[in-house]
Structures are given as structure tokens and as C-alpha cells.
Design a protein around this motif. Sequence first.
Motif, mmCIF file in Angstrom:
data_model
loop_
_atom_site.group_PDB
_atom_site.id
_atom_site.type_symbol
_atom_site.label_atom_id
_atom_site.label_comp_id
_atom_site.label_asym_id
_atom_site.label_seq_id
_atom_site.Cartn_x
_atom_site.Cartn_y
_atom_site.Cartn_z
ATOM 1 N N LEU A 154 -28.926 4.694 24.471
ATOM 2 C CA LEU A 154 -28.125 3.473 24.380
ATOM 3 C C LEU A 154 -28.136 2.916 22.966
ATOM 4 C CD1 LEU A 154 -26.477 1.253 25.817
ATOM 5 C CD2 LEU A 154 -28.649 0.080 26.258
ATOM 6 N N SER B 246 -22.822 0.846 27.512
ATOM 7 C CA SER B 246 -22.915 0.623 26.071
ATOM 8 C C SER B 246 -22.258 -0.708 25.740
ATOM 9 C CB SER B 246 -22.172 1.739 25.331
ATOM 10 O OG SER B 246 -20.757 1.597 25.516
ATOM 11 N N LEU C 135 -25.969 5.133 20.772
ATOM 12 C CA LEU C 135 -24.559 4.983 21.112
ATOM 13 C C LEU C 135 -23.997 3.660 20.593
ATOM 14 C CD1 LEU C 135 -22.191 6.299 22.575
ATOM 15 C CD2 LEU C 135 -22.964 5.190 24.678
ATOM 16 N N ASN C 136 -24.755 2.580 20.765
ATOM 17 C CA ASN C 136 -24.288 1.283 20.281
ATOM 18 C C ASN C 136 -24.163 1.268 18.763
ATOM 19 O OD1 ASN C 136 -24.046 0.165 22.814
ATOM 20 N ND2 ASN C 136 -26.055 -0.815 22.786
#
Length: 212
Positions: A165, A47, A168-169
Motif C-alpha cells: 500500500l 489505495s 502504491l500510494n
Amino acid sequence: GRDLGFAVEFVPVSRTVLEGGVDPALCDLVMSGAVVTAERAAHVQFSAPYLDETVAFVVLDHEAASFDEWSKIQQKGKLRIGVPRGAYFKQKIQDQLHDAELVPIGGMDEIFKPHDPPIDAFLATAERGSAYTILHPAYAVAVPKPRPFKVPLGYVVAGRDQQMLTVLNTWIDLKAKDGTIQELFTHWILGQDVGPRPRRWSVVRNVLHLVR
């Protein structure tokens, strides 16, 4: 999990997954405290970094002042320095201390065990090292100046899942902007804003009123 509306299950994994990749059948994410390096990024999907830690030395308390500047360390001559396993840390130290003998160590707990021959200093991060020196007060953390360098920490996304991803970012960015990451860092790493602890109930104090 609460923010995304998912239940969370915690699954123990070996640190070797950082070098070999993470099977999505085992877990979705690996956290926390995983140092982002170019070598690891060739095998796993990280991440965006959520925190930067500062590289430091863990040394005996009376040696801390002699490790707080690179020039002082260089004047000490050939040193034996314990370093975490991984080429990134080794290269960074060799760039500064050409004559140092680098001794691989398996983890933070190894720092405080007897070593024969002795090791002069151990490479760690100031944030983690400070926590361990609370348990081992004979040791202290020294951040050499100038040019202290940072290591980014990120979460590992299993199976290079791009959708996960992205989520999450976005979540990391939101937690940085709303102050959550700084609040947790201040509390758990710096030990600030802890607040007074309530006194435990006591027969002597609350019943017999013998002490205040």
C-alpha cells in the motif's frame, strides 16, 4: 511494473472480491475502476484515489436537457432509475429524488438492453457513460446541476499488505505530480491529443496513384 522493476501477470477476478476481500495467493492488486466506498473499505484495503469520476445519468439523447438540473428531474415526478448494485449509489440518489424507484442493474451493458417496464434513466459516471454513448449514439450523458457529486476510484491491495500500500500510494502521488495521470485521462477519457493517424498503405494510392 516497469517503474518497480517487476514483471506483470494479469489474472481475471470476479467483482465480488470488492465485497469479500482479495486473497493474496490470487493476486497482489485489483485494478482498475474500483469505486471507493465506506462499505467496501470495511472488507478490502484501497489505495489513495487516483481519479475522481462525476456521477451522471445516461438517458435517451432527446431527454438529456431535462436531466441536466436536479430541479428539472424532480419536476418529472416518479421515475424508474437504473442504479449500479451497491448502497452508496442508491442512497445518493434517494437523497435527491425521494420518489424515484431504483432498479438495480448489473453493469453498463444492461443500460442498452430492452427493459419492461421501461427505465427512464440510468445512473453511471460521466466518464464511463460518455465512452458507452459513442457505441450507442441514441443515448447521451447528463450531469445534473448544481451539486454534481464525485466518486473516487482506487486500486485494491490484496491481503491488506501495508508495504504494498505504501509503495502504491507513493507511485500514484508521483504519477499525479509528473502529469502522467492527467495525460492518460486527457487521451483515453476526453479523447484529446490523439494526433493524426497515418494513412494505411494502399495499392490504389501508393502504386497506381489514382487517388491522393
